[in-house]
Design a protein around this motif. Structure first.
Motif, PDB file in Angstrom:
ATOM      1  N   ALA A   1      33.604  15.148  32.317  1.00  0.00           N
ATOM      2  CA  ALA A   1      33.258  14.402  31.102  1.00  0.00           C
ATOM      3  C   ALA A   1      33.257  15.324  29.888  1.00  0.00           C
ATOM      4  N   LYS A   2      33.738  14.797  28.788  1.00  0.00           N
ATOM      5  CA  LYS A   2      33.767  15.521  27.518  1.00  0.00           C
ATOM      6  C   LYS A   2      33.248  14.592  26.425  1.00  0.00           C
ATOM      7  N   THR A   3      32.683  15.165  25.383  1.00  0.00           N
ATOM      8  CA  THR A   3      32.329  14.365  24.218  1.00  0.00           C
ATOM      9  C   THR A   3      33.604  14.083  23.423  1.00  0.00           C
ATOM     10  N   LEU A   4      33.563  13.036  22.635  1.00  0.00           N
ATOM     11  CA  LEU A   4      34.736  12.684  21.843  1.00  0.00           C
ATOM     12  C   LEU A   4      35.120  13.821  20.903  1.00  0.00           C
ATOM     13  N   SER A   5      34.148  14.490  20.339  1.00  0.00           N
ATOM     14  CA  SER A   5      34.460  15.588  19.411  1.00  0.00           C
ATOM     15  C   SER A   5      35.214  16.726  20.100  1.00  0.00           C
ATOM     16  N   GLU A   6      35.038  16.883  21.416  1.00  0.00           N
ATOM     17  CA  GLU A   6      35.744  17.947  22.147  1.00  0.00           C
ATOM     18  C   GLU A   6      37.223  17.624  22.384  1.00  0.00           C
ATOM     19  N   VAL A   7      37.585  16.335  22.385  1.00  0.00           N
ATOM     20  CA  VAL A   7      38.969  15.960  22.697  1.00  0.00           C
ATOM     21  C   VAL A   7      39.663  15.247  21.539  1.00  0.00           C
ATOM     22  N   ALA A   8      38.950  15.056  20.437  1.00  0.00           N
ATOM     23  CA  ALA A   8      39.527  14.359  19.278  1.00  0.00           C
ATOM     24  C   ALA A   8      40.827  15.014  18.850  1.00  0.00           C
TER      25      ALA A   8
ATOM     26  N   TYR B   1      42.748  10.120  30.227  1.00  0.00           N
ATOM     27  CA  TYR B   1      41.367  10.152  29.753  1.00  0.00           C
ATOM     28  C   TYR B   1      40.738   8.802  30.055  1.00  0.00           C
ATOM     29  N   LEU B   2      39.542   8.790  30.602  1.00  0.00           N
ATOM     30  CA  LEU B   2      38.805   7.551  30.827  1.00  0.00           C
ATOM     31  C   LEU B   2      37.959   7.266  29.599  1.00  0.00           C
ATOM     32  N   ALA B   3      37.918   5.993  29.190  1.00  0.00           N
ATOM     33  CA  ALA B   3      37.195   5.644  27.963  1.00  0.00           C
ATOM     34  C   ALA B   3      36.804   4.176  27.985  1.00  0.00           C
ATOM     35  N   SER B   4      35.976   3.799  27.039  1.00  0.00           N
ATOM     36  CA  SER B   4      35.614   2.396  26.855  1.00  0.00           C
ATOM     37  C   SER B   4      36.809   1.631  26.292  1.00  0.00           C
ATOM     38  N   ALA B   5      36.751   0.315  26.381  1.00  0.00           N
ATOM     39  CA  ALA B   5      37.819  -0.509  25.814  1.00  0.00           C
ATOM     40  C   ALA B   5      37.878  -0.343  24.297  1.00  0.00           C
TER      41      ALA B   5
ATOM     42  N   GLY C   1      47.159   6.308  17.859  1.00  0.00           N
ATOM     43  CA  GLY C   1      48.105   7.170  18.572  1.00  0.00           C
ATOM     44  C   GLY C   1      47.509   8.514  18.938  1.00  0.00           C
ATOM     45  N   LYS C   2      46.184   8.591  18.893  1.00  0.00           N
ATOM     46  CA  LYS C   2      45.480   9.828  19.227  1.00  0.00           C
ATOM     47  C   LYS C   2      44.042   9.470  19.552  1.00  0.00           C
ATOM     48  N   LEU C   3      43.322  10.398  20.161  1.00  0.00           N
ATOM     49  CA  LEU C   3      41.882  10.227  20.312  1.00  0.00           C
ATOM     50  C   LEU C   3      41.257  10.474  18.944  1.00  0.00           C
ATOM     51  N   PRO C   4      40.481   9.535  18.439  1.00  0.00           N
ATOM     52  CA  PRO C   4      39.939   9.672  17.084  1.00  0.00           C
ATOM     53  C   PRO C   4      38.775  10.656  17.025  1.00  0.00           C
TER      54      PRO C   4
ATOM     55  N   TYR D   1      36.387   6.807  14.772  1.00  0.00           N
ATOM     56  CA  TYR D   1      35.989   5.772  15.726  1.00  0.00           C
ATOM     57  C   TYR D   1      34.964   4.829  15.102  1.00  0.00           C
ATOM     58  N   LEU D   2      33.953   5.388  14.464  1.00  0.00           N
ATOM     59  CA  LEU D   2      32.893   4.561  13.883  1.00  0.00           C
ATOM     60  C   LEU D   2      33.397   3.675  12.747  1.00  0.00           C
ATOM     61  N   GLU D   3      34.436   4.112  12.036  1.00  0.00           N
ATOM     62  CA  GLU D   3      35.024   3.257  10.990  1.00  0.00           C
ATOM     63  C   GLU D   3      35.496   1.931  11.586  1.00  0.00           C
ATOM     64  N   TYR D   4      36.053   1.992  12.780  1.00  0.00           N
ATOM     65  CA  TYR D   4      36.515   0.778  13.462  1.00  0.00           C
ATOM     66  C   TYR D   4      35.367   0.057  14.167  1.00  0.00           C
ATOM     67  N   ALA D   5      34.619   0.788  14.949  1.00  0.00           N
ATOM     68  CA  ALA D   5      33.630   0.174  15.845  1.00  0.00           C
ATOM     69  C   ALA D   5      32.452  -0.459  15.118  1.00  0.00           C
ATOM     70  N   THR D   6      32.112   0.030  13.948  1.00  0.00           N
ATOM     71  CA  THR D   6      30.989  -0.531  13.208  1.00  0.00           C
ATOM     72  C   THR D   6      31.205  -2.004  12.916  1.00  0.00           C
ATOM     73  N   ASP D   7      32.443  -2.403  12.707  1.00  0.00           N
ATOM     74  CA  ASP D   7      32.753  -3.812  12.432  1.00  0.00           C
ATOM     75  C   ASP D   7      32.395  -4.725  13.601  1.00  0.00           C
ATOM     76  N   LEU D   8      32.337  -4.195  14.805  1.00  0.00           N
ATOM     77  CA  LEU D   8      32.003  -5.006  15.974  1.00  0.00           C
ATOM     78  C   LEU D   8      30.535  -5.423  15.998  1.00  0.00           C
ATOM     79  N   ASP D   9      29.692  -4.650  15.362  1.00  0.00           N
ATOM     80  CA  ASP D   9      28.260  -4.960  15.372  1.00  0.00           C
ATOM     81  C   ASP D   9      27.971  -6.360  14.851  1.00  0.00           C
ATOM     82  N   ALA D  10      28.636  -6.754  13.781  1.00  0.00           N
ATOM     83  CA  ALA D  10      28.378  -8.059  13.166  1.00  0.00           C
ATOM     84  C   ALA D  10      28.748  -9.224  14.077  1.00  0.00           C
ATOM     85  N   SER D  11      29.687  -9.007  14.978  1.00  0.00           N
ATOM     86  CA  SER D  11      30.136 -10.099  15.850  1.00  0.00           C
ATOM     87  C   SER D  11      29.807  -9.856  17.321  1.00  0.00           C
ATOM     88  N   SER D  12      28.867  -8.976  17.597  1.00  0.00           N
ATOM     89  CA  SER D  12      28.599  -8.593  18.989  1.00  0.00           C
ATOM     90  C   SER D  12      28.144  -9.764  19.858  1.00  0.00           C
ATOM     91  N   ASP D  13      27.394 -10.711  19.309  1.00  0.00           N
ATOM     92  CA  ASP D  13      26.963 -11.869  20.106  1.00  0.00           C
ATOM     93  C   ASP D  13      28.157 -12.686  20.577  1.00  0.00           C
TER      94      ASP D  13
END
Length: 194
Positions: free
Chosen positions: A7-14, A120-124, A134-137, A142-154
């Motif tokens: 396992a690696k943190t995202l910052s290690e493989v970005a 690399y294994l990762a979340s969807a 086209g790369k590991l962010p 990553y947070l620029e994209y994923a933050t938008d999911l919070d509003a529609s998580s339900d």
């Protein structure tokens, strides 16, 4: 890559270049496919990666199709596989030789997804962002994209309740059970509610 225990943190493989992305396996539930679809929804054009989509069951695929996610996957050029194992099994479809892959499956042993592939294994969610970029962010990308999911998580992360799908409940209503089976089901239901 190529060892589920490494396992690696995202910052290690970005920044690692990604050639192919696989979103599938029996461990990837319908909410993960919806999340990937939401992240891909605003993408314009064809992805810089080869994206594979393989829901675990026909019921998941039918629901994703009825909710419009298959249209999103198709619009960005994803390869939608028959529901089931696909790349995860390692003996059906294969990624291009020596490619670098992000996968939502639970295993990334050498050569499982393709000859010489680094996986690399990762979340969807991370897989979808990697497909777009086209790369590991980086964490920030990553947070620029994923933050938008919070509003529609339900909406996105709700489970697929088969007992609420008309096509499946109608089919279930046609199944005839013996008196012994009905009695066993009643006993089990009573035991579970006490």
């Amino acid at each position: 890559p190529n060892d589920p225990d490494d396992a690696k943190t995202l910052s290690e493989v970005a920044g690692a270049k990604i050639d192919e992305v696989f979103i599938g396996s029996c461990m990837t539930n319908i909410g993960h496919f919806r999340a990937a679809g939401e992240l891909l929804e605003n993408y314009e054009g064809t992805l810089p990666t080869r994206l594979w989509i393989a829901p675990p069951t026909k019921m998941d695929a039918a629901q994703l199709n009825s909710e419009g996610y298959y249209a999103t996957f198709g619009r960005v050029g994803a390869r939608t596989e028959m529901p089931g194992c696909s790349l995860c099994m390692g003996n059906q479809a294969r990624v291009k030789e020596n490619s670098t892959v992000v996968s939502t499956s639970t295993r990334n042993f050498p050569n499982r997804l393709g000859a010489g592939a680094d996986v690399y294994l990762a979340s969807a969610e991370l897989a979808a962002v990697s497909a777009i970029m086209g790369k590991l962010p980086t964490n920030e990308e990553y947070l620029e994209y994923a933050t938008d999911l919070d509003a529609s998580s339900d909406k996105v992360y709700r489970y697929l309740n088969f007992d609420e799908l008309p096509d499946f409940t109608t089919a279930a209503d046609t199944v005839e059970l013996s008196a012994d089976m009905r009695e066993a089901a009643r006993n089990l239901q009573a035991a579970m509610s006490s």
